[in-house]
Design an enzyme around this catalytic site. Sequence first.
Site, PDB file in Angstrom:
ATOM      1  N   ASP A  92       1.100  -7.877   2.229  1.00 42.33           N
ATOM      2  CA  ASP A  92       1.247  -6.426   2.039  1.00 42.33           C
ATOM      3  C   ASP A  92       2.736  -6.061   1.945  1.00 42.33           C
ATOM      4  O   ASP A  92       3.312  -5.505   2.863  1.00 42.33           O
ATOM      5  CB  ASP A  92       0.581  -5.685   3.200  1.00 42.33           C
ATOM      6  CG  ASP A  92       0.353  -4.206   2.900  1.00 42.33           C
ATOM      7  OD1 ASP A  92       0.863  -3.726   1.866  1.00 42.33           O
ATOM      8  OD2 ASP A  92      -0.324  -3.534   3.690  1.00 42.33           O
ATOM      9  N   GLY A 105       2.662   5.293   9.904  1.00 37.42           N
ATOM     10  CA  GLY A 105       4.036   5.671   9.573  1.00 37.42           C
ATOM     11  C   GLY A 105       4.962   4.493   9.719  1.00 37.42           C
ATOM     12  O   GLY A 105       6.004   4.416   9.065  1.00 37.42           O
ATOM     13  N   ASP A 122       0.377  -3.379   9.921  1.00 37.98           N
ATOM     14  CA  ASP A 122      -0.903  -3.051  10.532  1.00 37.98           C
ATOM     15  C   ASP A 122      -0.824  -3.289  12.034  1.00 37.98           C
ATOM     16  O   ASP A 122       0.180  -3.774  12.554  1.00 37.98           O
ATOM     17  CB  ASP A 122      -2.016  -3.919   9.926  1.00 37.98           C
ATOM     18  CG  ASP A 122      -3.394  -3.262   9.975  1.00 37.98           C
ATOM     19  OD1 ASP A 122      -3.527  -2.196  10.610  1.00 37.98           O
ATOM     20  OD2 ASP A 122      -4.326  -3.814   9.378  1.00 37.98           O
ATOM     21  N   SER A 178       4.029   1.680   8.738  1.00 34.99           N
ATOM     22  CA  SER A 178       3.754   0.846   7.568  1.00 34.99           C
ATOM     23  C   SER A 178       5.037   0.661   6.776  1.00 34.99           C
ATOM     24  O   SER A 178       5.685   1.632   6.396  1.00 34.99           O
ATOM     25  CB  SER A 178       2.701   1.502   6.678  1.00 34.99           C
ATOM     26  OG  SER A 178       1.439   1.489   7.290  1.00 34.99           O
ATOM     27  N   HIS A 191       0.815  -1.211   0.000  1.00 34.21           N
ATOM     28  CA  HIS A 191       0.000   0.000   0.000  1.00 34.21           C
ATOM     29  C   HIS A 191       0.854   1.269   0.000  1.00 34.21           C
ATOM     30  O   HIS A 191       0.350   2.343  -0.309  1.00 34.21           O
ATOM     31  CB  HIS A 191      -1.006  -0.007   1.159  1.00 34.21           C
ATOM     32  CG  HIS A 191      -0.444   0.218   2.531  1.00 34.21           C
ATOM     33  ND1 HIS A 191      -0.185  -0.806   3.420  1.00 34.21           N
ATOM     34  CD2 HIS A 191      -0.129   1.353   3.183  1.00 34.21           C
ATOM     35  CE1 HIS A 191       0.265  -0.309   4.554  1.00 34.21           C
ATOM     36  NE2 HIS A 191       0.316   1.005   4.446  1.00 34.21           N
ATOM     37  N   ASN A 239      -8.998  -5.330   7.320  1.00 33.23           N
ATOM     38  CA  ASN A 239      -8.121  -4.246   7.760  1.00 33.23           C
ATOM     39  C   ASN A 239      -8.217  -4.072   9.267  1.00 33.23           C
ATOM     40  O   ASN A 239      -9.308  -4.021   9.826  1.00 33.23           O
ATOM     41  CB  ASN A 239      -8.526  -2.952   7.050  1.00 33.23           C
ATOM     42  CG  ASN A 239      -7.497  -1.857   7.183  1.00 33.23           C
ATOM     43  OD1 ASN A 239      -6.362  -2.093   7.595  1.00 33.23           O
ATOM     44  ND2 ASN A 239      -7.884  -0.639   6.835  1.00 33.23           N
ATOM     45  N   TRP A 240      -7.072  -3.994   9.951  1.00 31.40           N
ATOM     46  CA  TRP A 240      -6.976  -3.843  11.405  1.00 31.40           C
ATOM     47  C   TRP A 240      -7.408  -5.104  12.162  1.00 31.40           C
ATOM     48  O   TRP A 240      -7.547  -5.057  13.384  1.00 31.40           O
ATOM     49  CB  TRP A 240      -7.812  -2.661  11.922  1.00 31.40           C
ATOM     50  CG  TRP A 240      -7.539  -1.357  11.273  1.00 31.40           C
ATOM     51  CD1 TRP A 240      -8.271  -0.753  10.307  1.00 31.40           C
ATOM     52  CD2 TRP A 240      -6.458  -0.453  11.558  1.00 31.40           C
ATOM     53  NE1 TRP A 240      -7.723   0.456   9.953  1.00 31.40           N
ATOM     54  CE2 TRP A 240      -6.603   0.669  10.718  1.00 31.40           C
ATOM     55  CE3 TRP A 240      -5.375  -0.474  12.439  1.00 31.40           C
ATOM     56  CZ2 TRP A 240      -5.737   1.756  10.719  1.00 31.40           C
ATOM     57  CZ3 TRP A 240      -4.511   0.601  12.455  1.00 31.40           C
ATOM     58  CH2 TRP A 240      -4.680   1.693  11.600  1.00 31.40           C
TER      59      TRP A 240
END
Length: 723
Positions: free
Chosen positions: A218, A648, A667, A650, A82, A209-210
């Site tokens: 990812d 950040g 994540d 990520s 991402h 997600n999460w």
Amino acid sequence: MKKTLLLLSLVAAPALAGEGKWTPQQVLELDPAWLKAQGLQVPPKRLWDPKRGTGLLAGTVSVGGCSGAFISETGLIITNHHCVFSIVQEHSTPQRDLLAQGFLAKNREEELPGKGSRVLVPRGFTDVTKEMFAAVPEGADDLARQKAMERKEKELIAECEKRPATRCRVASFDGGVQFVLLDSVELADVRLVYAPPRAVGEFGGEEDNWMWPRHTGDFSIIRAYSAPDGSAAKYDAQNVPHKAEFFFPLSTEGVKPDDFVMVLGYPGTTFRALLAEDKAERQARFYPRVIDVYGELIRILKEEGEKDPAGKLAVAPTVKGMGNRYKNAGGQLVGLKRGRIVEKHREAEAAVVAWAEKRNEHAGALKARSELLSLHAENAKTFEREFLLDVLRMASKGPSLALTLARLAQERVKPDLERRPEFMERELPRLADRLEREQKNYFAAADKRMLLALVRRAQALGEGERIAAIDKHFGRTYAEKDVSAKIDALYASSKVLDLAERQKMAGETEAQLRARKDPLLDFGFDLAAEGVALDELRDRRAGANVRLMPPWRRAVMAHAGKPVAPDANSTLRVSFAKVKGYAPRDGAFYTPQTTLTGVMEKHTGQAPFIVPDKVAAAAAAKKYGPWVDSRLKDVPVNFLADADTTGGNSGSPTVNGKGQLVGLNFDRVWENVANDFGYNPDVARNVNVDVRYVLWMLDQVEDADGLLRELGVRKGPKAQERR
């Protein structure tokens, strides 16, 4: 290399556990024996050499709001899928949809350049606290204080950036207790090497997600290039792979439960130092408003995107970014409530107040806190207007681009040091990149509907919070047909959304822009006036904050009597952790690893749980290769650790005690989203891609033999011979 002064003297290391995003220099103050007992197998000075101001941690780089890591001396960098989404989108068309198909460069000539993509490699840290405060004139009010400190910041940066290909910034720690000048090498030639299909890179989509258990690949691989002489340079066909001084070898053994790991990166922003009342407002107003407003905008983007394949590609990055923020807000609310974070912070704050009341040396802290509370109450009066104006200035491309052009023309006539930071000469190349790149993200039907929704909300504001630019151009009361017609006319007669014309406008004066009689530009100038007033208001608040927060934070740290890591501020940090599961609720326990078998169990053939055919075929044939985990008897996909992370992080490398890369953070779990406000060891878990899944994809699915050889996990020609 220069070095930063210590923020704190770090003692009693065993009390730290997984909590804390520690600066490189702070790491050197941790007890080496404790670090060794945790699992660190290299000397701490290998992580960060205080004499040089660099070390293994410098293998961690900043990648446009994300983190990443060099994984070869030939400039290869691994980061999240991402985080390079925009590069993949840039080269995608409905006929060649690289987002859906994925991309692998078979040789360096096939690698795809990313317009505006940059990588920052850390080079030095210098404490500049004294210089910043010495710049404030005696008797300055809050606005003058902020202006003086901002000017000093610009001067320090300008001096630092006299060297070519250098990017510097001044970071504030603990609300102004310390200021540090960060010096980085900026690599401006970044090219895409590998991105998995979107169905791998965001497998599970927003639904997962999460969440945990997670089965998402990812990750992507890019390469940084330099000029033939080794200096940083813009894209050029003659450039050569950047030679990285520090990089993380890939561990082919991966991890198992209870293993020691470190997560390195550039965590963006956390809010642990906020007063309890500020946290309460975020819980009561800010996050509910994010869910409300962004929820509507996401629905609009998706509905319009489904009507047009090209439009769907255009809005994809915006949907992805807004979707992440939307779901994050929901997680924050759940976590704040579950952890009673605001209530606990009120109790902790009260304890500091009671302690400080008995100590004359902290009388200033109590006075500062009282004034901060008064300012909070005053600021809350214009919350709705400011929130909506912020969204309006960035969500809809038409108004956002028009406003940018207007502000650029107004700021450019000023001396460089007197401009807003985002319009200084050093920012103009980035601004030019954005003005070009946004064309790829623009889809008229969706953009106009978003503006319609935002105008409706603005026209519903009370008398004390009106947005004058909206009232002037669309009226004070909402009538959908009337407003929609005005928006259509605004876009139809404007040249702002024509790339070639917009690039011309970027070089024009305010008089030239106004002479165009472009209605969208006129709207942009009126929005700019609102922005100027809001910027000044926020500057005054910032000046008050830097006056009041340091005495309060010093009291908080003194009361703690143990290390207190500063809030995240997009500077290089490291968090120490263990691989471990957690209990999300009563009667349930999540193990810390997921597998390829779990990926196939989730496969439904319907988005977001679609496994690409080539991945499914390799899984069905049990083509595990050397990447099978002997304990799991499967290919590991994701794993959990109790690292202290935030946005950040990520793309942050997750490395073992030997300094080898074992995974890639991407994540946090749902129960841990509110970690931004307070660390809870019971649920503080970050989610990582296991390096063995990365290698399995490259080996058994993509047959990326040359890349595997370059990464040093397969015997063959030397890395630099890969073609």
